[in-house]
Design an enzyme around this catalytic site. Structure first.
Site, PDB file in Angstrom:
ATOM      1  N   GLY A  36       0.802  -1.227   0.078  1.00 48.48           N
ATOM      2  CA  GLY A  36       0.004   0.136   0.050  1.00 48.48           C
ATOM      3  C   GLY A  36       0.734   1.209  -0.112  1.00 48.48           C
ATOM      4  O   GLY A  36       2.066   1.155   0.113  1.00 48.48           O
ATOM      5  N   CYS A  63       5.405  -6.195   1.027  1.00 53.42           N
ATOM      6  CA  CYS A  63       5.792  -4.748   0.867  1.00 53.42           C
ATOM      7  C   CYS A  63       5.519  -3.810   1.933  1.00 53.42           C
ATOM      8  O   CYS A  63       5.769  -4.238   3.290  1.00 53.42           O
ATOM      9  CB  CYS A  63       5.506  -4.082  -0.384  1.00 53.42           C
ATOM     10  SG  CYS A  63       6.034  -2.511  -0.511  1.00 53.42           S
ATOM     11  N   TYR A  64       4.334  -3.186   2.298  1.00 57.59           N
ATOM     12  CA  TYR A  64       4.019  -2.514   3.210  1.00 57.59           C
ATOM     13  C   TYR A  64       3.405  -3.709   4.356  1.00 57.59           C
ATOM     14  O   TYR A  64       3.881  -3.520   5.668  1.00 57.59           O
ATOM     15  CB  TYR A  64       2.616  -1.532   3.115  1.00 57.59           C
ATOM     16  CG  TYR A  64       1.976  -1.016   4.244  1.00 57.59           C
ATOM     17  CD1 TYR A  64       2.370   0.351   4.573  1.00 57.59           C
ATOM     18  CD2 TYR A  64       1.002  -1.628   4.939  1.00 57.59           C
ATOM     19  CE1 TYR A  64       1.916   0.850   5.774  1.00 57.59           C
ATOM     20  CE2 TYR A  64       0.344  -1.040   6.082  1.00 57.59           C
ATOM     21  CZ  TYR A  64       0.840   0.284   6.526  1.00 57.59           C
ATOM     22  OH  TYR A  64       0.219   0.748   7.434  1.00 57.59           O
ATOM     23  N   HIS A 151       7.198  -7.315  -4.761  1.00 55.15           N
ATOM     24  CA  HIS A 151       6.108  -7.849  -5.265  1.00 55.15           C
ATOM     25  C   HIS A 151       5.940  -9.170  -5.891  1.00 55.15           C
ATOM     26  O   HIS A 151       6.088  -9.052  -7.233  1.00 55.15           O
ATOM     27  CB  HIS A 151       5.227  -6.713  -5.807  1.00 55.15           C
ATOM     28  CG  HIS A 151       5.112  -5.639  -4.943  1.00 55.15           C
ATOM     29  ND1 HIS A 151       3.927  -5.353  -4.347  1.00 55.15           N
ATOM     30  CD2 HIS A 151       6.025  -4.584  -4.841  1.00 55.15           C
ATOM     31  CE1 HIS A 151       4.026  -4.403  -3.766  1.00 55.15           C
ATOM     32  NE2 HIS A 151       5.163  -3.617  -3.860  1.00 55.15           N
ATOM     33  N   GLU A 153       3.578 -10.710  -6.543  1.00 54.40           N
ATOM     34  CA  GLU A 153       2.453 -10.828  -7.437  1.00 54.40           C
ATOM     35  C   GLU A 153       2.429 -10.371  -8.840  1.00 54.40           C
ATOM     36  O   GLU A 153       1.388 -10.504  -9.706  1.00 54.40           O
ATOM     37  CB  GLU A 153       1.104 -10.417  -6.746  1.00 54.40           C
ATOM     38  CG  GLU A 153       1.020  -8.817  -6.659  1.00 54.40           C
ATOM     39  CD  GLU A 153       1.910  -8.171  -5.769  1.00 54.40           C
ATOM     40  OE1 GLU A 153       2.766  -8.829  -5.203  1.00 54.40           O
ATOM     41  OE2 GLU A 153       1.650  -6.997  -5.289  1.00 54.40           O
ATOM     42  N   ASP A 209     -20.479  -9.871 -18.282  1.00 51.20           N
ATOM     43  CA  ASP A 209     -20.715  -9.974 -17.105  1.00 51.20           C
ATOM     44  C   ASP A 209     -22.268 -10.167 -16.757  1.00 51.20           C
ATOM     45  O   ASP A 209     -22.978 -10.878 -16.286  1.00 51.20           O
ATOM     46  CB  ASP A 209     -20.431  -8.758 -16.175  1.00 51.20           C
ATOM     47  CG  ASP A 209     -18.682  -8.463 -16.490  1.00 51.20           C
ATOM     48  OD1 ASP A 209     -18.240  -9.875 -16.779  1.00 51.20           O
ATOM     49  OD2 ASP A 209     -18.440  -7.527 -15.802  1.00 51.20           O
ATOM     50  N   LYS A 359     -13.377 -11.205 -13.880  1.00 49.01           N
ATOM     51  CA  LYS A 359     -13.801 -11.352 -15.307  1.00 49.01           C
ATOM     52  C   LYS A 359     -13.251 -12.698 -15.961  1.00 49.01           C
ATOM     53  O   LYS A 359     -14.202 -13.445 -16.568  1.00 49.01           O
ATOM     54  CB  LYS A 359     -13.022 -10.264 -16.234  1.00 49.01           C
ATOM     55  CG  LYS A 359     -13.682 -10.291 -17.440  1.00 49.01           C
ATOM     56  CD  LYS A 359     -14.122  -8.815 -17.613  1.00 49.01           C
ATOM     57  CE  LYS A 359     -15.173  -8.832 -18.584  1.00 49.01           C
ATOM     58  NZ  LYS A 359     -16.278  -7.734 -18.387  1.00 49.01           N
TER      59      LYS A 359
END
Ligand code: XMP
Length: 576
Positions: A36, A63-64, A151, A153, A209, A359
């Protein structure tokens, strides 16, 4: 992104606000504390229930998240001598950590921090470092608490997926059992529970959707209890209404009717230029039209609730998870999260069968239900439609010289950190042949140039950028028609050339910039993405690009054709 990545690895995951009490996380096999933009020392920085760290649940701070764990367990966090943003190299210091099992001792990683862990808490050891950050990864294997400064991710961390897999399977002991297609029966049960004997009224848009959500309601409740309406808002693309009519007729769903409500949407948008206001107006207008239609059809008798095709990222980007709207910064308000809808939600009058899915998962569900690829593989199209692709300006301004190009005073939305930006665009003169390189540089350029959040290059124009002006301009029938024509040309050429299949989405934007009598320009925004949360600007074959620009420039009102080179972040996919 973290939650989606975890699901992609076959493990169920959900996003919770940071202060969620440990009692609500009892069923979790593992907890990941995200990154963050704050510093743990800021008064208002997000924290977490410290009891989570004593609960015996494996925890990974990113991270944070690593800094927060350090602070809460008595270690030391301080501001680094310099920041570390972008590509870095991780050197492993140990060979026996489960988190890095199977990895070589030198890795490419993605960093984005200035604060760092100066001293890990008691019981922790340092697993890895970079030249700037001595504590790039830490662990307390006994308490099963881990932290990484980088990170895992993001795709730029080449072994990121492996690290997350190690956490999920080796440390948390998760099973690889998440598959959205297996959840259909459960979602149908949820629909029946929520409907509780009432019927469902659904606005379908023809997009993936709402079509999948509508089909789920049909299969859960039967066509007697589900009513679908497609509203032509006047903000649709060329041929869209006809496509929707044909598709639903083809599916045998005569439960869908088309309502023409162009004026109801366009009139309140008159004189409005601010994107958030446009979204609110459209969202509220949907509620009004819905109330009117329900009243006209005698549906407002308490036996009906409203169905929506909201998906997980819509909720996150509108400012929070399902549970708490106050925590995450509002990146933008989705039209299905405006106050009128919130009120219906509070009264339990909304059913959103896909609110927990991303999605790509919605497409998997649709496939499992046997819906056609023609429908499921459509590019996403935003609920507020062309309104957020038809940019407006309250005043007339000149385009001015800027350090590395031209400053176009048309404001577009971007996302920097976890917050939303609203800033002018940087335009560069000619479309360079080495576009791919420029796309990588565009982010750099935005970071370097304060006050802009996008870079676009001129592909073809009647006059050079020095002669362009931004005109006072709003949403009008004429401008929408112009955008529809340009978008129609682009879509047709993109489809016929097969370029369609190389992109995830291809917005075409109208900006009120031009010269002489031609007072609008078109921006091409082809992007690649997996889930819409991040995106890459895509390079288009040169020949196709030139041909497309030439065709669009045949429209006399169009002054130029530009190409958006910006990735997300720092730009968003849409311009508003
Ligand atoms: P951004 O512009 O935020 O878009 O990068 C991410 C994805 O979301 C779509 N989008 C919307 N979809 N209602 C929708 O149904 C909205 O208000 C909305 N705004 C953006 C966008 O097209 C992209 O696929």
């Amino acid at each position: 992104m973290i939650a989606r990545k975890v699901r992609e690895l076959g493990v169920s995951s959900a996003v919770f606000p940071s202060e969620t009490p440990v009692a609500e996380l009892r069923h979790a096999r593992g907890v990941i504390i995200s990154g963050g933009p704050s510093s743990v020392y800021d008064q208002s920085s997000p924290s977490m229930d410290p009891a989570v760290l004593a609960a015996g649940v494996p925890t990974l701070g990113i991270c944070y998240g690593q800094q927060l764990i350090t602070q809460l367990l008595g270690g030391e966090v301080r501001k680094g001598d310099k920041g570390e943003f972008g590509l870095a190299f991780l050197d492993l210091k140990v060979t026996d950590s489960l988190l890095f099992a199977g990895l070589t001792d030198h890795q490419k990683i993605w960093m984005s921090h200035r604060d760092l862990v100066a001293a890990p808490p008691a019981g922790f050891r340092v697993l890895a470092s970079t030249t700037i950050c001595a504590t790039a990864a830490i662990e307390d294997a006994v308490r099963r608490i881990y932290g990484v400064q980088f990170h895992p991710e993001v795709v730029h961390t080449t072994e990121g997926t492996k690290i997350l897999e190690n956490f999920l399977f080796r440390i948390c002991g998760c099973d690889k059992d998440w598959n959205p297609a297996n959840r259909i029966a459960q979602v149908e049960d949820q629909i029946r529970d929520r409907a509780a004997g009432r019927n469902v009224f659904f606005f379908v848009s023809g997009g993936v959707d709402s079509t999948v959500a509508f089909s789920l309601c049909l299969s859960a409740l039967g066509s007697e209890r589900v009513c679908g309406v497609y509203v032509d808002t006047g903000l649709m693309r060329e041929g869209e209404t006809e496509f929707v009519e044909e598709t639903f007729a083809g599916l045998g769903h005569d439960v869908v009717t088309v309502i023409h409500a162009e004026e109801e949407f366009l009139a309140p948008l008159e004189g409005v230029y601010e994107p958030e206001l446009k979204r609110h107006i459209i969202g509220e207008q949907f509620v009004k039209v819905q109330e009117r239609i329900m009243a006209e059809r005698g549906l407002a008798d308490g036996t009906w609730i409203l169905g929506q095709g909201t998906i997980y990222p819509d909720t996150i980007e509108s400012g929070g998870s399902n549970r708490d709207q106050s925590k995450a910064a509002t990146i933008k308000t989705h039209h299905n999260r405006v106050p009128g809808i919130q009120k219906l939600m509070e009264q339990g009058l909304i059913v959103e069968p896909l609110a927990d899915f991303y999605k790509d998962e919605v497409r998997k569900i649709g496939r499992e239900m046997g819906l056609s690829g023609l429908l499921l593989d459509r590019h996403p199209f935003p609920g507020p439609g062309l309104a957020i692709r038809c940019l407006c300006s309250a005043e007339e301004h000149a385009v001015t010289r800027f350090s590395e190009g031209w400053l176009v005073p048309v404001h577009s939305v971007g996302v920097q950190g976890d917050s939303r930006s609203y800033a002018p665009v940087l335009a560069i003169d000619a479309f360079p042949s080495a576009a791919a390189k420029l796309q990588d540089e565009a982010t750099e350029l935005v970071n370097r140039s304060t006050g802009v959040n996008r870079v676009m290059a001129c592909v073809a124009a009647r006059e050079p950028l020095s002669h362009q002006r931004v005109f006072s301009s709003y949403i009008t029938h004429g401008r929408l028609e112009l955008l529809r024509r340009a978008d129609g040309i682009v879509r047709q050429m993109s489809h016929e050339s097969g370029f369609d299949n190389c992109v995830w989405q291809f917005p075409v934007i109208l900006i009120p910039m031009g010269s002489g009598e031609s007072r609008d320009s078109v921006v091409l925004r082809p992007i690649f993405s997996v889930d819409g949360m991040t995106a890459d600007s895509v390079t288009m074959p040169d020949e196709l690009l030139r041909a497309m620009a030439a065709r669009v420039l045949e429209i006399p009102e169009i002054a130029g054709v530009y190409y958006d080179l910006t990735h997300k972040p720092p730009g968003t996919i849409e311009w508003e």
